[in-house]
Design a protein around this motif. Structure first.
Motif, PDB file in Angstrom:
ATOM      1  N   TRP A 133       0.818  -1.212   0.000  1.00 46.13           N
ATOM      2  CA  TRP A 133       0.000   0.000   0.000  1.00 46.13           C
ATOM      3  C   TRP A 133       0.855   1.266   0.000  1.00 46.13           C
ATOM      4  O   TRP A 133       0.459   2.295  -0.553  1.00 46.13           O
ATOM      5  CB  TRP A 133      -1.020  -0.018   1.145  1.00 46.13           C
ATOM      6  CG  TRP A 133      -2.148  -0.927   0.766  1.00 46.13           C
ATOM      7  CD1 TRP A 133      -2.360  -2.197   1.185  1.00 46.13           C
ATOM      8  CD2 TRP A 133      -3.186  -0.640  -0.183  1.00 46.13           C
ATOM      9  NE1 TRP A 133      -3.465  -2.729   0.560  1.00 46.13           N
ATOM     10  CE2 TRP A 133      -3.999  -1.802  -0.269  1.00 46.13           C
ATOM     11  CE3 TRP A 133      -3.515   0.461  -0.961  1.00 46.13           C
ATOM     12  CZ2 TRP A 133      -5.115  -1.857  -1.109  1.00 46.13           C
ATOM     13  CZ3 TRP A 133      -4.631   0.394  -1.790  1.00 46.13           C
ATOM     14  CH2 TRP A 133      -5.413  -0.757  -1.852  1.00 46.13           C
TER      15      TRP A 133
ATOM     16  N   SER B 296       0.613   4.136  -2.940  1.00 47.22           N
ATOM     17  CA  SER B 296       0.609   5.581  -2.670  1.00 47.22           C
ATOM     18  C   SER B 296       1.704   6.296  -3.463  1.00 47.22           C
ATOM     19  O   SER B 296       1.468   7.365  -4.050  1.00 47.22           O
ATOM     20  CB  SER B 296       0.809   5.813  -1.166  1.00 47.22           C
ATOM     21  OG  SER B 296       0.945   7.180  -0.892  1.00 47.22           O
TER      22      SER B 296
ATOM     23  N   TYR C 230      -5.450   9.464 -10.534  1.00 42.36           N
ATOM     24  CA  TYR C 230      -5.716   8.160  -9.948  1.00 42.36           C
ATOM     25  C   TYR C 230      -5.949   8.266  -8.445  1.00 42.36           C
ATOM     26  O   TYR C 230      -5.409   9.144  -7.786  1.00 42.36           O
ATOM     27  CB  TYR C 230      -4.531   7.211 -10.153  1.00 42.36           C
ATOM     28  CG  TYR C 230      -4.191   6.899 -11.592  1.00 42.36           C
ATOM     29  CD1 TYR C 230      -5.137   6.972 -12.606  1.00 42.36           C
ATOM     30  CD2 TYR C 230      -2.912   6.502 -11.937  1.00 42.36           C
ATOM     31  CE1 TYR C 230      -4.807   6.661 -13.918  1.00 42.36           C
ATOM     32  CE2 TYR C 230      -2.576   6.183 -13.241  1.00 42.36           C
ATOM     33  CZ  TYR C 230      -3.524   6.269 -14.228  1.00 42.36           C
ATOM     34  OH  TYR C 230      -3.194   5.965 -15.522  1.00 42.36           O
ATOM     35  N   THR C 231      -6.733   7.331  -7.947  1.00 43.04           N
ATOM     36  CA  THR C 231      -6.834   7.125  -6.503  1.00 43.04           C
ATOM     37  C   THR C 231      -6.127   5.808  -6.198  1.00 43.04           C
ATOM     38  O   THR C 231      -5.875   4.998  -7.105  1.00 43.04           O
ATOM     39  CB  THR C 231      -8.301   7.017  -6.039  1.00 43.04           C
ATOM     40  OG1 THR C 231      -8.882   5.836  -6.624  1.00 43.04           O
ATOM     41  CG2 THR C 231      -9.113   8.252  -6.417  1.00 43.04           C
ATOM     42  N   ALA C 232      -5.831   5.584  -4.938  1.00 49.14           N
ATOM     43  CA  ALA C 232      -5.180   4.335  -4.535  1.00 49.14           C
ATOM     44  C   ALA C 232      -6.054   3.135  -4.887  1.00 49.14           C
ATOM     45  O   ALA C 232      -5.557   2.130  -5.399  1.00 49.14           O
ATOM     46  CB  ALA C 232      -4.859   4.364  -3.042  1.00 49.14           C
ATOM     47  N   GLU C 233      -7.351   3.234  -4.634  1.00 50.53           N
ATOM     48  CA  GLU C 233      -8.256   2.111  -4.924  1.00 50.53           C
ATOM     49  C   GLU C 233      -8.335   1.826  -6.422  1.00 50.53           C
ATOM     50  O   GLU C 233      -8.354   0.670  -6.839  1.00 50.53           O
ATOM     51  CB  GLU C 233      -9.654   2.377  -4.359  1.00 50.53           C
ATOM     52  CG  GLU C 233      -9.754   2.206  -2.854  1.00 50.53           C
ATOM     53  CD  GLU C 233      -9.384   0.801  -2.376  1.00 50.53           C
ATOM     54  OE1 GLU C 233      -9.755  -0.193  -3.028  1.00 50.53           O
ATOM     55  OE2 GLU C 233      -8.704   0.705  -1.339  1.00 50.53           O
ATOM     56  N   PHE C 234      -8.373   2.892  -7.233  1.00 47.02           N
ATOM     57  CA  PHE C 234      -8.425   2.702  -8.679  1.00 47.02           C
ATOM     58  C   PHE C 234      -7.161   2.002  -9.166  1.00 47.02           C
ATOM     59  O   PHE C 234      -7.229   1.035  -9.931  1.00 47.02           O
ATOM     60  CB  PHE C 234      -8.600   4.053  -9.391  1.00 47.02           C
ATOM     61  CG  PHE C 234      -8.495   3.945 -10.884  1.00 47.02           C
ATOM     62  CD1 PHE C 234      -9.561   3.477 -11.644  1.00 47.02           C
ATOM     63  CD2 PHE C 234      -7.310   4.287 -11.545  1.00 47.02           C
ATOM     64  CE1 PHE C 234      -9.456   3.356 -13.022  1.00 47.02           C
ATOM     65  CE2 PHE C 234      -7.198   4.173 -12.923  1.00 47.02           C
ATOM     66  CZ  PHE C 234      -8.276   3.706 -13.663  1.00 47.02           C
TER      67      PHE C 234
ATOM     68  N   HIS D 264      -5.084   0.168  -7.434  1.00 50.07           N
ATOM     69  CA  HIS D 264      -5.095  -1.201  -6.894  1.00 50.07           C
ATOM     70  C   HIS D 264      -5.942  -2.114  -7.783  1.00 50.07           C
ATOM     71  O   HIS D 264      -5.523  -3.218  -8.130  1.00 50.07           O
ATOM     72  CB  HIS D 264      -5.611  -1.178  -5.461  1.00 50.07           C
ATOM     73  CG  HIS D 264      -5.774  -2.512  -4.832  1.00 50.07           C
ATOM     74  ND1 HIS D 264      -4.746  -3.430  -4.706  1.00 50.07           N
ATOM     75  CD2 HIS D 264      -6.859  -3.102  -4.272  1.00 50.07           C
ATOM     76  CE1 HIS D 264      -5.194  -4.519  -4.101  1.00 50.07           C
ATOM     77  NE2 HIS D 264      -6.475  -4.346  -3.834  1.00 50.07           N
ATOM     78  N   ASP D 265      -7.119  -1.646  -8.167  1.00 55.99           N
ATOM     79  CA  ASP D 265      -7.977  -2.448  -9.053  1.00 55.99           C
ATOM     80  C   ASP D 265      -7.304  -2.670 -10.414  1.00 55.99           C
ATOM     81  O   ASP D 265      -7.391  -3.766 -10.983  1.00 55.99           O
ATOM     82  CB  ASP D 265      -9.338  -1.774  -9.248  1.00 55.99           C
ATOM     83  CG  ASP D 265     -10.256  -1.946  -8.051  1.00 55.99           C
ATOM     84  OD1 ASP D 265      -9.961  -2.795  -7.172  1.00 55.99           O
ATOM     85  OD2 ASP D 265     -11.271  -1.229  -7.977  1.00 55.99           O
TER      86      ASP D 265
ATOM     87  N   LYS E 257      -4.666  -5.347  -9.947  1.00 56.59           N
ATOM     88  CA  LYS E 257      -5.295  -6.667  -9.828  1.00 56.59           C
ATOM     89  C   LYS E 257      -5.744  -7.163 -11.199  1.00 56.59           C
ATOM     90  O   LYS E 257      -5.556  -8.340 -11.530  1.00 56.59           O
ATOM     91  CB  LYS E 257      -6.484  -6.623  -8.858  1.00 56.59           C
ATOM     92  CG  LYS E 257      -6.079  -6.464  -7.415  1.00 56.59           C
ATOM     93  CD  LYS E 257      -7.231  -6.656  -6.448  1.00 56.59           C
ATOM     94  CE  LYS E 257      -8.406  -5.767  -6.713  1.00 56.59           C
ATOM     95  NZ  LYS E 257      -9.506  -5.933  -5.730  1.00 56.59           N
TER      96      LYS E 257
ATOM     97  N   ASP F 109      -9.297 -11.269  -5.802  1.00 57.54           N
ATOM     98  CA  ASP F 109      -9.025 -10.494  -4.601  1.00 57.54           C
ATOM     99  C   ASP F 109      -7.624 -10.787  -4.083  1.00 57.54           C
ATOM    100  O   ASP F 109      -7.281 -11.937  -3.818  1.00 57.54           O
ATOM    101  CB  ASP F 109     -10.067 -10.862  -3.540  1.00 57.54           C
ATOM    102  CG  ASP F 109     -10.107  -9.876  -2.411  1.00 57.54           C
ATOM    103  OD1 ASP F 109      -9.163  -9.085  -2.252  1.00 57.54           O
ATOM    104  OD2 ASP F 109     -11.103  -9.891  -1.671  1.00 57.54           O
TER     105      ASP F 109
ATOM    106  N   ARG G   3      -6.538 -10.188  -1.225  1.00 56.54           N
ATOM    107  CA  ARG G   3      -6.594 -10.595   0.188  1.00 56.54           C
ATOM    108  C   ARG G   3      -6.564 -12.100   0.353  1.00 56.54           C
ATOM    109  O   ARG G   3      -6.218 -12.594   1.420  1.00 56.54           O
ATOM    110  CB  ARG G   3      -7.852 -10.049   0.863  1.00 56.54           C
ATOM    111  CG  ARG G   3      -7.772  -8.561   1.127  1.00 56.54           C
ATOM    112  CD  ARG G   3      -9.040  -8.075   1.736  1.00 56.54           C
ATOM    113  NE  ARG G   3     -10.083  -8.123   0.701  1.00 56.54           N
ATOM    114  CZ  ARG G   3     -11.332  -7.771   0.878  1.00 56.54           C
ATOM    115  NH1 ARG G   3     -11.747  -7.379   2.035  1.00 56.54           N
ATOM    116  NH2 ARG G   3     -12.174  -7.822  -0.124  1.00 56.54           N
TER     117      ARG G   3
END
Length: 142
Positions: free
Chosen positions: A50, A54, A67-71, A73-74, A77, A99, A101
């Motif tokens: 993470w 960032s 970009y955002t961190a979630e975007f 990350h997706d 993935k 996922d 996780r």
């Protein structure tokens, strides 16, 4: 009785399981299920990942991205883990992103290797602390 979990990995934990079973109140049915143990990724590898996300967001946004961190990350993935089909005969559910996780330690570190290489190809260099689980994984692989 609430759900309980025990990882049997040696004779001592095997004896603990057998002792538990011997003390069970069988006046009500109890269900058991067994599966091979799969270690989850470490918290230090997760924290480093993470941090990397960032750093990459800051790097790419400084070049005009939004970009955002979630975007991101997706996106990572999708690139490196892919999609899984959701089997359902009644609903038409599109494939879903896998996922991160659910990855074990080795699989998560391989994912991080791919992310690191991808970032470097785009001019974004990521830190690798010597004491991180990721660095220890890489030392063990080499």
């Amino acid at each position: 009785m609430r759900d309980q979990k025990l990882v049997v990995c040696n004779d001592a934990t095997k004896r603990q399981l057998l002792s538990f079973v011997e003390r069970l109140d069988v006046s009500k049915p109890i269900e058991f299920s067994f599966k091979p143990f799969k270690a989850r990724r470490s918290l230090s590898a997760n924290a480093l990942y993470w941090k990397w996300v960032s750093i990459m967001v800051t790097h790419f946004n400084s070049k005009g991205a939004k970009y955002t961190a979630e975007f991101l990350h997706d996106c990572l993935k999708a690139l490196f883990l892919g999609y899984k089909d959701i089997p359902d005969n009644k609903l038409d559910i599109p494939p879903q992103l896998k996922d991160s996780r659910t990855l074990n330690t080795a699989d998560f570190c391989r994912f991080m290797e791919q992310v690191e290489a991808w970032a470097i190809e785009r001019g974004c260099f990521l830190p690798r602390p010597e004491d991180s689980a990721y660095e220890k994984y890489l030392q063990g692989v080499r």
